[in-house]
Design an enzyme around this catalytic site. Structure first.
Site, PDB file in Angstrom:
ATOM      1  N   THR A  40      -4.320  -5.219   1.077  1.00 11.58           N
ATOM      2  CA  THR A  40      -3.746  -4.069   1.009  1.00 11.58           C
ATOM      3  C   THR A  40      -4.487  -3.084   2.173  1.00 11.58           C
ATOM      4  O   THR A  40      -4.156  -2.299   2.387  1.00 11.58           O
ATOM      5  CB  THR A  40      -3.473  -3.098  -0.153  1.00 11.58           C
ATOM      6  OG1 THR A  40      -4.207  -2.514  -0.490  1.00 11.58           O
ATOM      7  CG2 THR A  40      -2.200  -3.972  -0.804  1.00 11.58           C
ATOM      8  N   LYS A  71       0.494  -1.340  -0.369  1.00 12.05           N
ATOM      9  CA  LYS A  71       0.073  -0.154  -0.004  1.00 12.05           C
ATOM     10  C   LYS A  71       1.001   1.428   0.497  1.00 12.05           C
ATOM     11  O   LYS A  71       1.789   1.555   0.627  1.00 12.05           O
ATOM     12  CB  LYS A  71      -0.822  -0.164   1.142  1.00 12.05           C
ATOM     13  CG  LYS A  71      -2.024   0.895   0.892  1.00 12.05           C
ATOM     14  CD  LYS A  71      -3.103  -0.009   0.059  1.00 12.05           C
ATOM     15  CE  LYS A  71      -5.143   0.846   0.738  1.00 12.05           C
ATOM     16  NZ  LYS A  71      -5.048  -0.254  -0.787  1.00 12.05           N
TER      17      LYS A  71
END
Ligand SMILES: O=c1[nH]c(=O)c2[nH]c(=O)[nH]c2[nH]1
Length: 322
Positions: A78, A18
């Protein structure tokens, strides 16, 4: 493509993560007891408002089926990574960007055994102290902060599984987004003069330089800030560049970088290396027929010149013996 990607061309690239995770924390632990240096009045940061934009990149052989077979059984979403980072921002009791990256990255490795390594990086989202009248003087407000568009601290750690918890395999700290203008006492002369040269030599240009500076510590643990005396604050490094720029009549951005690098290595014996990425935004002179040193200047057109340079302690040793 960066050099590391080129040199690892034989290895498979496999990671996910991320990025652009914005984290804001109020009333964090203050950074106190840092060593001061002659170039800077920075001696700490209250961390009443601490902001970061973070990137987390996760690696592990067990993620191969998620790519090859659509098997997500090992995949930490994520979105969950973002939640993990935000949750633990409330638990971190240190005071630095690098310390937070280490704290969250190590906990992530501990929590998810399928993860072999995490690369954590972050840019500080800086805020300025705002002076307000208090007791017949101006003092920094402890309530109202200005959103800063200036330079910010940077940290990056590559964490793997060590024998006892996480191990810091690689690290880099920095300050990015420095932009400085020196109105006079800069030259650029003596460069190659041939049939392609149209730039006139200048003994006294107004130099506008943008710069990112990165450094590594001889002992990566010093990057975390747990021992503030061995921590190098981004604010002090920024102050070193502006002091060196103020003091020296440099003949190029190249020379400014080198002299700044020497000063940084001199001030911080705990650092192993320092590197620079600079570019030249020097305005174009429109008028210099004004009284004194006054000029009228305008934005430069594209293209843009840049300089990159890395140094280590051997550069300082050479200067000492020169
Ligand atoms: O500081 C500078 N370095 C250069 O290499 C260069 N080249 C140029 O055109 N202007 C400048 N300025």
């Amino acid at each position: 493509m960066s050099e590391s990607e080129l040199s690892n061309a034989d290895e498979r690239t496999m990671n996910y993560g991320k990025e652009k995770v914005a984290v804001y924390r109020t009333y964090g632990t203050p950074l106190e007891d840092v060593r001061t240096i002659p170039e800077s009045d920075f001696d700490g940061r209250n961390n009443i408002l601490f902001g970061l934009e973070l990137r987390m990149q996760v690696e592990g052989e067990e993620f191969l089926p998620s790519f090859s077979d659509g098997d997500n059984s090992m995949v930490v979403a994520t979105d969950s990574m973002k939640n993990f980072v935000l949750h633990h921002a409330g638990e971190y009791d240190g005071a630095t960007v690098e310390g937070f990256l280490h704290f969250v990255g190590s906990l992530f490795l501990e929590t998810y055994s399928q993860v072999d390594a995490v690369q954590m990086s972050a840019d500080e989202l800086p805020f300025d102290e705002q002076p307000v009248p208090e007791n017949d003087a101006f003092e920094a407000s402890d309530l109202v902060f200005g959103v800063s568009h200036g330079e910010s601290a940077f940290g990056e750690l590559y964490l793997t599984r060590g024998d006892d918890g996480s191990a810091i395999e690689n690290h880099r700290s920095g300050v990015t987004g420095i932009e400085l203008v020196k109105v006079k006492d800069n030259s650029f002369v003596g460069y190659v003069d041939d049939e392609y040269t149209t730039l006139p030599e200048r003994e006294n240009r107004t130099l506008y330089v943008a710069m990112d500076i990165f450094w590594t510590y001889a002992d990566s643990v010093d990057a975390l800030g747990d021992d503030p005396q061995r921590y190098v604050p981004a604010e002090q490094v920024r102050d070193i560049v502006q002091t060196v720029f103020h003091e020296l009549d440099v003949n190029s951005i190249q020379e400014l970088i080198y002299q700044t690098g020497l000063r940084i290595l001199e001030r911080y014996p705990q650092l192993e290396s320092v590197s620079f990425e600079a570019n030249n935004r020097t305005w174009i002179k429109e008028r210099d027929d004004l009284d004194g040193d006054g000029k009228v200047l305008r934005e430069p057109p594209r293209p843009t010149g840049f300089q990159q340079f890395s140094m280590d302690r051997s550069d300082l040793d050479e200067e000492d013996t020169a």
